[in-house]
Enzyme design. Structure first.
Site, PDB file in Angstrom:
ATOM      1  CD  GLN A 305      -1.471  -2.259   2.129  1.00 23.82           C
ATOM      2  OE1 GLN A 305      -0.299  -2.635   2.115  1.00 23.82           O
ATOM      3  NE2 GLN A 305      -2.395  -2.842   2.890  1.00 23.82           N
ATOM      4  CD  GLN A 327      -1.383  -3.366  -2.380  1.00 27.71           C
ATOM      5  OE1 GLN A 327      -0.359  -3.987  -2.613  1.00 27.71           O
ATOM      6  NE2 GLN A 327      -2.207  -3.702  -1.405  1.00 27.71           N
ATOM      7  CG  ASP A 328      -4.175   0.488  -1.599  1.00 22.73           C
ATOM      8  OD1 ASP A 328      -4.788  -0.264  -2.371  1.00 22.73           O
ATOM      9  OD2 ASP A 328      -4.083   0.280  -0.381  1.00 22.73           O
ATOM     10  CG  ASP A 349      -7.591  -3.491  -4.210  1.00 23.10           C
ATOM     11  OD1 ASP A 349      -8.194  -4.124  -5.095  1.00 23.10           O
ATOM     12  OD2 ASP A 349      -7.263  -3.996  -3.118  1.00 23.10           O
ATOM     13  NE  ARG A 420      -8.926  -6.708  -4.307  1.00 21.53           N
ATOM     14  CZ  ARG A 420      -8.158  -7.336  -3.418  1.00 21.53           C
ATOM     15  NH1 ARG A 420      -8.394  -8.614  -3.127  1.00 21.53           N
ATOM     16  NH2 ARG A 420      -7.166  -6.713  -2.817  1.00 21.53           N
ATOM     17  CD1 TRP A 422     -11.690  -3.332   1.643  1.00 19.93           C
ATOM     18  CD2 TRP A 422     -11.822  -1.152   1.187  1.00 19.93           C
ATOM     19  NE1 TRP A 422     -10.950  -2.662   2.603  1.00 19.93           N
ATOM     20  CE2 TRP A 422     -11.020  -1.311   2.329  1.00 19.93           C
ATOM     21  CE3 TRP A 422     -12.048   0.141   0.698  1.00 19.93           C
ATOM     22  CZ2 TRP A 422     -10.449  -0.235   3.011  1.00 19.93           C
ATOM     23  CZ3 TRP A 422     -11.463   1.207   1.371  1.00 19.93           C
ATOM     24  CH2 TRP A 422     -10.684   1.018   2.512  1.00 19.93           C
TER      25      TRP A 422
END
Length: 516
Positions: A305, A327-328, A349, A420, A422
């Site tokens: 993250q 990521q993120d 994500d 997806r 969360w």
């Protein structure tokens, strides 16, 4: 992973039979106001508890210490949002402004109910004693705010086939026009070349401006300003982490262009930061505008993250900007946001959070993740069905782009999914967009087992490109192939985030409805 109008999204909530479309009478009741005040008292109690934690327990710059800082900030945001609600509840709205008032209340309370969840997630896994100490207070605040939110009648977003005239409101404007809420001066602000602006502060890395860092210019901006404060950031690389706190209203951050003005950071979860605190640029002050610059997190996929931009700014707009990471990348944490002609890149994500956000005419690019990882473009975090939040991706390009020169030219693109879930009521709609190679036939990825597959709302409408065919899509109860144009219209700028009410004031051009 962890105010003015609002998105009108609630797909499965229905209007109370006795309530009109603009009715907010519950918000004026003595019981509603009493619950508001109780929630504010509970927030103060938890903040007081957090402030008493000894430095010895927290350590210097441990993840627990950052988590407690996050909680203090998040609870302050909740307090502000409840104070906005309290102020609105004590005033009388005319029939012409009642719907807007309802939208504001839904937006503020939707944000306030989620802040404590983010706080608890940040502490989770750091220190069980601290987690147990604050868990009860956080749960009480969340419960009280959810009670308040459930009393605000929502404008239902009709499911497929439930078409009525209310959704074809007069808010829609012709393609390419500015929304009605944007003043002429602010439209010019967003269209004018940076060199023609009259900024309030100039940032230049070479020392030729008023400040040499973006953070210094932000610090100099007035608090709770009702006028735009323009910060012009000249070409250069600014390696810093910038926080625009909740009292810095109406800041405009303007650069010399994507790739020319770059704000760069590398904070990440592996190195001990909370996800919330990894952001290179974190914005909480309402009415924020960003244009013509790059915000990046260079930590790379190995650091997990690592947020480039985190935004809790209500009625904020991002135009011709790049948000780059892995990521993120983009943490659209809460409240109402609009992204137009932006470049957003990442792996896992990489657009996540619980905002009500519309992405329009953006290039959304998946990058190559670590071996054995799968890309997911979105991970929306709506926890409760009466939160008016969701992601709407409209007229965008979603593609994979190879950047690793060591990868053989014939190597297949990584498995990439549109999103997806969360949280239980995750909501994302992709419409009139180009879906490129690399997006899997099934389209969407489970989070864990059958979690949220019955309660989420994912939809696709009139997409194009090699991955746009819906015949092989997931068969989840919550996934919808939208065939009704009027249903799709519920997720446009004009309706989903009431963009015609507030976007004109930002100067960002937008399309209010569907593309003809």
């Amino acid at each position: 992973m962890a105010p003015q109008p609002v998105l009108i999204l609630l797909l499965f909530s229905s209007l109370c039979s006795s309530a009109t479309a603009g009715d907010t009478s519950a918000a004026h009741s003595s019981a509603f106001v009493s619950t508001l005040r109780t929630a504010l008292d509970e927030i103060s109690a938890v903040q007081s508890l957090l402030s008493t934690l000894p430095g010895l327990l927290l350590g210097g710059h441990s993840r627990l210490s950052y988590a407690v800082q996050d909680c203090t900030e998040l609870l302050s945001l909740s307090a502000d949002e409840l104070q906005f609600t309290l102020s609105a509840s004590s005033s009388t709205a005319s029939s012409s402004t009642a719907a807007r008032r309802r939208s504001d209340l839904q937006s503020w309370l939707s944000a306030a109910v989620g802040n404590q969840i983010t706080c608890a997630e940040g502490i989770e896994g750091t220190n069980q004693f601290v987690g147990n100490l604050v868990a009860g207070g956080l749960a009480t605040v969340t419960s009280l705010v959810h009670q308040l939110l459930s009393q605000i009648p929502a404008t239902a977003v009709a499911a497929e086939g439930e078409v009525n005239g209310r959704r074809n409101r007069k808010l829609l404007v012709e393609n390419g026009k500015f929304p009605a809420w944007m003043a002429a001066a602010e439209r010019r602000l967003l269209q004018a070349p940076p060199s023609s602006l009259q900024p309030d502060a100039v940032v230049a890395a070479d020392g030729t401006g008023d400040y040499s860092t973006v953070a210094e210019a932000v610090e100099a901006a007035p608090e709770k300003s009702e006028r735009r404060f323009i910060i012009y950031v000249k070409t250069g690389l600014y390696y810093e982490n910038v926080e625009i706190n909740r009292n810095k209203w109406n800041i405009v951050l303007v650069g010399d262009g994507i790739g020319a003005t770059i704000i760069s950071g590398s904070r990440n979860f592996v190195d001990g930061w909370t996800t919330f605190r990894t952001a290179t640029l974190a914005v909480s002050g309402k009415g924020f505008i960003m244009r013509d610059l790059t915000v990046e997190n260079t930590a790379g996929p190995e650091k997990h993250q690592a947020v480039a931009l985190r935004t809790d700014s209500d009625l904020s707009a991002y135009f011709s900007a790049e948000i780059a990471g892995y990521q993120d990348t983009l943490y659209a944490h809460s409240l109402r946001q609009f992204f137009r002609e932006c470049r957003i890149s990442g792996t896992i994500d990489f657009i996540f959070g619980n905002a009500a956000a519309v992405f329009q005419n953006c290039n959304i690019t998946a990058r190559r993740p670590l071996p054995h990882q799968k890309n997911s473009v979105t991970a929306h975090g709506r926890k409760y069905p009466d939160q008016n939040t969701g992601f709407s991706i409209h007229a965008c390009n979603i593609i994979f782009e190879e950047e690793d020169t060591t990868v053989p030219a014939a190597a297949p693109p990584p498995a990439t999914y549109l999103g997806r879930p969360w949280k239980e009521y995750s909501r994302t709609v992709v419409m009139q967009s180009y879906l490129g190679e690399g997006i899997r036939e099934e389209g969407w990825l489970p989070w864990a087992g059958d979690f949220a597959l019955n309660t989420l709302y994912y939809g696709e409408y009139m997409n194009t490109g090699p991955a746009s065919a819906v015949v092989g899509r997931v068969q989840w109860p919550g996934f919808h192939v939208i065939t009704d144009r009027q249903v799709a219209s519920n997720f446009t700028v004009g309706t989903f985030i009431d963009g015609d009410v507030w976007l004109p004031a930002t100067g960002v051009r937008y399309t209010a409805g569907l593309i003809e």
